[in-house]
Design a protein around this motif. Sequence first.
Motif, short mmCIF file in Angstrom:
data_model
loop_
_atom_site.label_atom_id
_atom_site.label_comp_id
_atom_site.label_asym_id
_atom_site.label_seq_id
_atom_site.Cartn_x
_atom_site.Cartn_y
_atom_site.Cartn_z
N LEU A 37 0.83 -1.20 0.00
CA LEU A 37 0.00 0.00 0.00
C LEU A 37 0.87 1.25 0.00
N THR A 38 0.32 2.35 -0.46
CA THR A 38 0.88 3.67 -0.16
C THR A 38 -0.04 4.30 0.88
N VAL A 39 0.55 4.91 1.91
CA VAL A 39 -0.23 5.32 3.08
C VAL A 39 0.16 6.72 3.52
N ILE A 40 -0.82 7.55 3.85
CA ILE A 40 -0.55 8.90 4.35
C ILE A 40 -1.69 9.36 5.25
N ALA A 41 -1.34 10.12 6.29
CA ALA A 41 -2.33 10.72 7.19
C ALA A 41 -1.95 12.17 7.43
N MET A 42 -2.96 13.00 7.67
CA MET A 42 -2.74 14.43 7.91
C MET A 42 -3.65 14.89 9.04
N ALA A 43 -3.10 15.73 9.92
CA ALA A 43 -3.85 16.25 11.07
C ALA A 43 -3.32 17.63 11.41
N PRO A 44 -4.06 18.40 12.22
CA PRO A 44 -3.56 19.72 12.62
C PRO A 44 -2.18 19.63 13.26
N ARG A 45 -1.39 20.68 13.13
CA ARG A 45 -0.02 20.70 13.63
C ARG A 45 0.03 20.38 15.12
N GLY A 46 0.94 19.49 15.48
CA GLY A 46 1.17 19.14 16.87
C GLY A 46 0.23 18.10 17.44
N THR A 47 -0.50 17.36 16.56
CA THR A 47 -1.50 16.42 17.08
C THR A 47 -1.19 14.95 16.77
N LEU A 48 -0.12 14.68 16.01
CA LEU A 48 0.30 13.30 15.78
C LEU A 48 1.54 13.01 16.60
N LEU A 49 1.58 11.84 17.22
CA LEU A 49 2.73 11.44 18.02
C LEU A 49 3.99 11.38 17.15
N HIS A 50 5.04 12.05 17.58
CA HIS A 50 6.31 12.01 16.86
C HIS A 50 7.05 10.73 17.26
N ALA A 51 6.59 9.62 16.75
CA ALA A 51 7.17 8.33 17.14
C ALA A 51 8.55 8.16 16.50
N PRO A 52 9.57 7.86 17.29
CA PRO A 52 10.90 7.64 16.71
C PRO A 52 10.93 6.33 15.93
N ASP A 53 11.95 6.17 15.12
CA ASP A 53 12.08 4.97 14.30
C ASP A 53 12.64 3.82 15.15
#
Length: 321
Positions: free
Chosen positions: A108-124
Amino acid sequence: MADAQEFHDRMLSLGLARVSEAAAHASARLIGRGDEKAADQAAVNAMRNQLNLLDIRGTVVIGEGERDEAPMLYIGEKVGTGEGPEVDIALDPLEGTTLTAKDMPNALTVIAMAPRGTLLHAPDVYMDKLAVGPGLPKDVVSLAMSPTERVVELARAKTCKPTDITVCILERPRHEEMIREVRATGAAIRLITDGDVAGVIHCAESEITGIDMYMGSGGAPEGVLAASALKCMGGQIWGRLLFRNDDERGRAAKAGIRDLNRIYSRDEMVTRDVIFAATGVTNGSILRGVRREPGFIETETILMRSKTGSVRRMIYRNPIR
């Protein structure tokens, strides 16, 4: 003017679908060619080009890696025209590079978008994940439970037997003990070789996929993408970051993670409304893969908005020029 800076998810959603479609078109040329890096790079280039056409001030928070590891769509990269709302973007330009290179299902190709500062900045790093579909009691299962307890409690909530439960698990040596324990309950297991975003989405469409629960460890960035999908479709997901060494703990600190043992719920990984798009590259249980017909290329995309709970499936038939 201020209104133009708001996160109008309805207006942005179709543009997001075009982003995932473009990445699928580009990577489809490399299906079965055995070159994972080339397939991924084609998807990255196409996704970035389309993102830069959107009237957003976007920041990639889940991307291809740190800036020194990924020349494009790296974590922290700014995308969009620079006009419009500030947004967080989480993406996997090609979830299933191996699946694409080997012409196996569910790329799949996958993308999500949300207001700034609302997605967890999960490290790799890795994340221990547990997910179930909609319509179940809150916290019906938990990461604190053993695999056996999870199966038993989910069966109780669904008023069925453990033998009626099917669990999706990524086929990896680290999961061998978990697989043995789940099978000992009588539950069935759907093993997948790659693509745990798709694995989690399976739970939200159990009547189609037959999957009741997802468990096991995989990439933390994919956990945030999966949480974005479940926030739109309904369902519950929990994730706990796993660290193998000081370098990975350092990545967490750089991403602003302070509590290394915290268990994140769906709404802690995605704190506000989100839009999510995924396009099939190879045929799978969620989406049909890219199809070429004389003079046309056709894709299937799933486009979702958490604000309304809407889930659209769209067929895009585009003339080949």
